[in-house]
Design a protein around this motif. Structure first.
Motif, mmCIF file in Angstrom:
data_model
loop_
_atom_site.group_PDB
_atom_site.id
_atom_site.type_symbol
_atom_site.label_atom_id
_atom_site.label_comp_id
_atom_site.label_asym_id
_atom_site.label_seq_id
_atom_site.Cartn_x
_atom_site.Cartn_y
_atom_site.Cartn_z
ATOM 1 N N GLY A 1 27.834 90.141 19.438
ATOM 2 C CA GLY A 1 27.840 89.454 20.384
ATOM 3 C C GLY A 1 27.915 87.951 20.058
ATOM 4 N N VAL A 2 27.350 87.509 18.845
ATOM 5 C CA VAL A 2 27.366 86.231 18.406
ATOM 6 C C VAL A 2 28.905 85.878 17.969
ATOM 7 C CG1 VAL A 2 26.778 84.821 16.454
ATOM 8 C CG2 VAL A 2 25.157 86.205 17.274
ATOM 9 N N LEU A 3 29.558 86.946 17.232
ATOM 10 C CA LEU A 3 31.016 86.248 17.000
ATOM 11 C C LEU A 3 32.014 86.503 18.140
ATOM 12 C CD1 LEU A 3 31.752 88.273 13.596
ATOM 13 C CD2 LEU A 3 31.095 85.672 14.187
ATOM 14 N N MET A 4 31.456 87.144 19.128
ATOM 15 C CA MET A 4 32.666 87.305 20.257
ATOM 16 C C MET A 4 32.253 85.819 21.226
ATOM 17 S SD MET A 4 32.481 90.704 21.990
ATOM 18 C CE MET A 4 33.500 92.365 21.304
ATOM 19 N N VAL A 5 31.070 85.444 21.068
ATOM 20 C CA VAL A 5 30.701 84.122 21.961
ATOM 21 C C VAL A 5 31.423 82.888 20.921
ATOM 22 C CG1 VAL A 5 28.896 82.635 22.712
ATOM 23 C CG2 VAL A 5 28.745 84.872 23.117
ATOM 24 N N THR A 6 31.005 83.069 19.576
ATOM 25 C CA THR A 6 31.680 82.198 18.962
ATOM 26 C C THR A 6 33.273 81.897 18.882
ATOM 27 O OG1 THR A 6 29.939 82.353 17.136
ATOM 28 C CG2 THR A 6 32.060 81.284 16.404
ATOM 29 N N ALA A 7 33.788 83.268 19.006
ATOM 30 C CA ALA A 7 35.303 83.270 19.265
ATOM 31 C C ALA A 7 35.725 82.412 20.595
ATOM 32 C CB ALA A 7 35.737 84.596 19.322
ATOM 33 N N CYS A 8 34.992 82.817 21.687
ATOM 34 C CA CYS A 8 35.371 82.125 22.939
ATOM 35 C C CYS A 8 35.298 80.700 22.789
ATOM 36 C CB CYS A 8 34.547 82.727 23.909
ATOM 37 S SG CYS A 8 34.726 84.462 24.396
ATOM 38 N N ARG A 9 34.131 80.122 22.218
ATOM 39 C CA ARG A 9 34.052 78.758 22.110
ATOM 40 C C ARG A 9 35.004 78.062 21.212
ATOM 41 N NH1 ARG A 9 27.351 78.877 21.308
ATOM 42 N NH2 ARG A 9 26.672 79.086 23.527
ATOM 43 N N MET A 10 35.591 78.767 20.333
ATOM 44 C CA MET A 10 36.806 78.194 19.644
ATOM 45 C C MET A 10 37.846 77.730 20.543
ATOM 46 S SD MET A 10 37.029 80.857 16.277
ATOM 47 C CE MET A 10 38.243 80.231 15.549
ATOM 48 N N VAL A 11 38.037 78.363 21.545
ATOM 49 C CA VAL A 11 39.162 77.923 22.574
ATOM 50 C C VAL A 11 38.824 76.965 23.534
ATOM 51 C CG1 VAL A 11 40.867 78.747 23.943
ATOM 52 C CG2 VAL A 11 40.123 80.044 22.122
ATOM 53 N N SER A 12 38.930 75.760 23.626
ATOM 54 C CA SER A 12 38.455 74.740 24.432
ATOM 55 C C SER A 12 39.654 74.638 25.759
ATOM 56 C CB SER A 12 38.548 73.439 23.648
ATOM 57 O OG SER A 12 38.375 72.314 24.618
ATOM 58 N N LEU A 13 38.899 74.678 26.913
ATOM 59 C CA LEU A 13 39.790 74.827 28.148
ATOM 60 C C LEU A 13 40.456 73.443 28.284
ATOM 61 C CD1 LEU A 13 37.717 76.841 30.597
ATOM 62 C CD2 LEU A 13 39.421 77.494 29.334
ATOM 63 N N ALA A 14 39.861 72.298 27.745
ATOM 64 C CA ALA A 14 40.509 71.063 28.023
ATOM 65 C C ALA A 14 41.561 70.870 26.882
ATOM 66 C CB ALA A 14 39.156 70.043 27.552
#
Length: 554
Positions: A352-365
């Motif tokens: 769960g930690v790594l999945m959220v970390t992976a999503c945060r690596m991609v900035s929508l901006a």
């Protein structure tokens, strides 16, 4: 610069800690904060790579401290990262855990050599769309690698993360699916909502503690981390099998390239968002190389600079590299004081930690910025991302750079041109026999052929003037085409004059034969008026010769 001076620049000194007297409280706080954040990531990356949680923790401690002392950034935090897991996991799966120490030390030596050879600035040549595409691909791979643990099933056999995740889903048993997914959702929810309550709340730690407590109280049938060493292992030199070392050379080069790229990008980002001074790219490579070598001796993984942990360090107020050293000491305290509770953490919680970390690596901006830029940048971004997920990380960077270079050269070629101009001043009788061409932009292998076709097509003139004063770039191909053009025109009886050949292009023009192709050395001019007057004199003489010939025949 002498060798001694160059060596001193790559080594730590008292100046690294000059602000410490005023900043030690901030550095201590920042080190404690980033140590708490780094703990679950170190464990998760160790598990995900196949090296085990202990290897991830050892890497965060040893490499984190060594890179902080010897690296080139004042606020960089180093340790195991997702990108390194992506490239390391297939190596361990193929060659076994016994290859870990050897490939880590080999990669560290390569990075160290790159720093000693002053190759640190090379990362500045990687285009931004390639970096962002690479980051998106890495994030996708990290997320896909967590699917087996998140669903409580064995990992698929494929070395490709997408295929392995698909194979794992095919083997999913509904009876064992529910609890791992629940723990993943609990951790993810806490990581997302905790910072909204207070920015300083360590969501990953709170999420892992919550998931561990739930799993313990309910005695859930989920896989745990398992036993961890209660002390830092003694350093040892791995057995060097020449055959295995030769086999691991390719992966070591890949790991080294990835470590260098990621560390320098992270250091560059850190320098741009903090006021702690610039970073030294070459020293950063030396520090990261030494960090991986040291980690290898302790049974750890290759290390890189970690953008997420570095950002946390900066936001927590770090001013010197002492903060990153404290982060390593905090994790060392966990090894000696808290391995019992840590061993009970469910693997699904780490996923769960790594999945959220992976999503945060991609900035929508950032995504919007890339997609809203040029079509060439968008294509480069997606090509890099797709190849990263589908094939190989370093291949993705290489192809991404090649695609970006192709579009850059095409744009440069389009911006370059050859234009026919009117002769300056009042027109004179015979000016129709003179063609004046201006070369703009760049005359290189991508644009030279077009210039050749345009000027070669000229007809019914006696003199051609080629203006080169506006030419910004001239390579060997462009200069050779100019020489061939002059030769071809002279062979047709057309006199060629060159005006404005710049001093920086003169040596190249002489070497490839541009000057030799001219009919006379005086056909090279610095001023346009002189070239035009010389061309008119040619036309007048030609007419005079024609008239004299006509009178003689009459």
């Amino acid at each position: 610069m002498s060798l001694l001076q160059a060596t001193r620049q790559l080594l730590p000194g008292a100046a690294d800690y000059a602000p410490l007297r005023q900043s030690w409280k901030n550095d201590l706080t920042a080190g404690l904060t980033v140590g708490i954040v780094a703990l679950p990531l170190a464990l998760a990356f160790g598990v995900s790579s196949g090296a085990g949680p202990a290897a991830g923790l050892v890497t965060a401690i040893v490499a984190g401290i060594v890179a902080a002392v010897f690296g080139g950034s004042n606020v960089q935090v180093s340790g195991p990262t997702g990108a390194m897991v992506v490239v390391l996991a297939p190596v361990i799966a193929t060659h076994g855990l016994q290859s870990l120490a050897l490939v880590t030390i080999m990669a560290g030596i390569i990075v160290l050599a790159a720093g000693a050879l002053k190759l640190g600035r090379a990362v500045g040549y990687i285009p931004w769309p390639v970096i962002e595409g690479f980051t998106l691909g890495i994030a996708a791979i990290i997320f896909l690698q967590q699917v087996p643990a998140a669903f409580g099933v064995p990992a698929g056999e494929s070395t490709n993360a997408a295929m392995a995740a698909f194979q794992s889903l095919q083997a999913t048993d509904p009876a064992t699916l529910v609890w791992p997914v629940v723990l993943v959702l609990v951790v993810a929810a806490i990581m997302v909502f905790a910072p909204r309550l207070h920015p300083q709340l360590p969501g990953s730690i709170i999420g892992i503690i919550t998931a561990t407590v739930i799993a313990g109280i309910a005695d859930l049938p989920v896989t745990r981390i398992g036993e961890l060493p209660g002390a830092l292992p003694a350093p040892s030199m791995p057995f060097v099998d020449p055959a295995l070392a030769a086999t691991l050379l390719g992966p070591a080069l890949t790991i080294a390239a990835l470590a260098a790229i990621e560390s320098l990008l992270s250091a560059r980002v850190a320098a741009s968002i903090s006021d702690t001074g610039p970073y030294d790219a070459d020293r950063e490579l030396v520090g990261q190389g030494l960090a991986s070598v040291a980690a290898g001796f302790f049974g750890g993984m290759p290390a890189t600079g970690a953008i997420a942990r570095t950002a946390v360090n900066i936001r927590a107020g770090a001013q010197t590299r002492a903060a990153a050293v404290v982060h390593g000491l905090v994790l060392l305290g966990v090894v000696y004081l808290a391995t019992g509770p840590v061993s009970q953490i469910p693997l699904a919680a780490l996923s769960g930690v790594l999945m959220v970390t992976a999503c945060r690596m991609v900035s929508l901006a950032t995504l919007r910025s890339v997609l809203g830029s040029t079509r060439a940048d968008t294509i480069t971004f997606f090509v890099t991302a797709v190849i990263t997920v589908s094939f190989d990380l370093i291949l993705a960077v290489e192809i991404g750079i090649a695609v970006a270079a192709f579009f850059a050269l095409r744009s440069l070629a389009k911006a370059s041109g050859v234009h026919r101009e009117e002769l300056p001043g009042q027109s004179e009788d015979g000016d129709e026999q003179i063609a004046l061409f201006r070369l703009d932009g760049a005359l290189f292998f991508g644009a030279a052929e077009r210039m050749l076709e345009r000027v070669s097509a000229i007809r019914n003139v006696q003199v051609v003037i080629i203006r080169m004063s506006q030419l910004q770039i001239l390579d060997a191909t462009g200069a050779k085409v100019v020489a061939e053009l002059v030769t071809a025109l002279e062979r047709r009886g057309i006199t060629v004059l060159i005006k404005g050949l710049q001093e920086r292009h003169l040596k190249l023009a002489r070497q490839v034969g541009v000057l030799e192709s001219l009919r006379h050395h005086r056909h090279l001019f610095a001023e346009l008026d002189d070239a035009v007057e010389h061309a008119r004199s040619h036309v007048r003489r030609a007419r005079q010769v024609a008239n004299d010939g006509g009178e003689a025949r009459s």
